[in-house]
Design a protein around this motif. Structure first.
Motif, mmCIF file in Angstrom:
data_model
loop_
_atom_site.group_PDB
_atom_site.id
_atom_site.type_symbol
_atom_site.label_atom_id
_atom_site.label_comp_id
_atom_site.label_asym_id
_atom_site.label_seq_id
_atom_site.Cartn_x
_atom_site.Cartn_y
_atom_site.Cartn_z
ATOM 1 N N LEU A 72 0.822 -1.201 0.000
ATOM 2 C CA LEU A 72 0.000 0.000 0.000
ATOM 3 C C LEU A 72 0.863 1.260 0.000
ATOM 4 C CD1 LEU A 72 -2.891 1.124 0.142
ATOM 5 C CD2 LEU A 72 -2.685 1.076 2.624
ATOM 6 N N SER A 73 1.905 1.274 0.822
ATOM 7 C CA SER A 73 2.745 2.471 0.880
ATOM 8 C C SER A 73 3.507 2.678 -0.422
ATOM 9 C CB SER A 73 3.690 2.433 2.079
ATOM 10 O OG SER A 73 4.658 1.442 1.933
ATOM 11 N N GLN A 74 3.865 1.592 -1.090
ATOM 12 C CA GLN A 74 4.542 1.732 -2.387
ATOM 13 C C GLN A 74 3.600 2.365 -3.408
ATOM 14 O OE1 GLN A 74 7.175 -1.210 -3.438
ATOM 15 N NE2 GLN A 74 7.796 -0.105 -5.258
ATOM 16 N N GLU A 75 2.343 1.918 -3.409
ATOM 17 C CA GLU A 75 1.352 2.470 -4.331
ATOM 18 C C GLU A 75 1.045 3.931 -4.026
ATOM 19 O OE1 GLU A 75 -2.349 0.393 -5.032
ATOM 20 O OE2 GLU A 75 -1.324 -1.515 -4.697
ATOM 21 N N VAL A 76 0.809 4.206 -2.760
ATOM 22 C CA VAL A 76 0.363 5.538 -2.359
ATOM 23 C C VAL A 76 1.510 6.544 -2.328
ATOM 24 C CG1 VAL A 76 -0.674 6.859 -0.469
ATOM 25 C CG2 VAL A 76 -1.571 4.611 -1.054
ATOM 26 N N LEU A 83 5.749 12.926 1.792
ATOM 27 C CA LEU A 83 4.746 12.305 2.661
ATOM 28 C C LEU A 83 5.259 10.979 3.224
ATOM 29 C CD1 LEU A 83 1.977 13.148 3.592
ATOM 30 C CD2 LEU A 83 0.988 11.971 1.652
ATOM 31 N N LYS A 84 5.963 10.218 2.406
ATOM 32 C CA LYS A 84 6.543 8.958 2.877
ATOM 33 C C LYS A 84 7.592 9.224 3.951
ATOM 34 C CE LYS A 84 8.635 4.616 1.407
ATOM 35 N NZ LYS A 84 8.925 4.307 2.754
ATOM 36 N N ALA A 85 8.387 10.271 3.802
ATOM 37 C CA ALA A 85 9.400 10.606 4.803
ATOM 38 C C ALA A 85 8.753 10.933 6.147
ATOM 39 C CB ALA A 85 10.245 11.784 4.322
#
Length: 185
Positions: A72-76, A83-85
């Motif tokens: 999910l985090s890879q997609e989003v 935002l990932k950081a």
């Protein structure tokens, strides 16, 4: 002469009074977080969310290791590194996630307050997120605070100083700054 109230009622009353006294005395001795002081007194609803405790209870470290979360985090977040950081290390956002307060005034005015650890990290995070979204972030200063008007809606503002931040919707700029700068009572 027989007592007016039974022993059980007297004991419950005494216990209630003792509990009330303890709550009042404990509240008066605490130092309140800065972001609590900017909630308007006419708010009809106030909610406190302890995001840190929620993350601990949800065991975010284990959740991040799960295949579903990774997928999910890879997609989003694949095209949103800022935002990932923040998700990977929330402390870099400049926000203290211990207590986030939400409030409602009137029928449409909604606000969220945050306590800040580091205002420069917070502003840096905002600029990275805006740049990534292709939004020009115009930070302005007024009354010892910074603010930005959300590009999609000029009645939504984010106001902050060194210690706290306030996001309000359906609130004119002058009113938002007044809420933010009103001295603690």
């Amino acid at each position: 002469m027989r007592p007016l109230f039974s022993a059980g009622v007297r004991q419950m009353t005494a216990l209630l009074l003792l509990t009330t006294a303890l709550v009042i005395s404990s509240c008066s001795k605490k130092e309140y977080p800065d972001n609590l002081t900017i909630i308007p007194k006419e708010s009809s609803l106030v909610a406190c969310i302890d995001l840190k405790a929620l993350a601990e209870k949800a065991d975010m470290k284990e959740l991040k290791k799960s295949a579903t979360f990774k997928s999910l985090s890879q997609e989003v977040f694949s095209d949103q590194p800022a935002l990932k950081a923040i998700l990977d290390d929330p402390s870099k956002s400049g926000v203290k996630f211990k207590q986030v307060f939400m409030f409602l005034t009137g029928t449409k005015n909604v606000g969220v307050t945050l306590e800040l650890d580091d205002a420069s990290d917070f502003e840096s995070m905002l600029k990275k997120l805006a740049e990534q979204a292709g939004i020009a972030l115009d930070v302005k200063k007024e009354s010892d605070c910074n603010y930005v008007t959300m590009p999609q809606n000029d009645s939504t503002l984010l106001v902050w100083d060194k210690h706290k931040a306030l996001l309000v919707a359906n609130t004119p700029k002058d009113q938002a700054i007044k809420i933010f700068t009103t001295p603690k009572e």
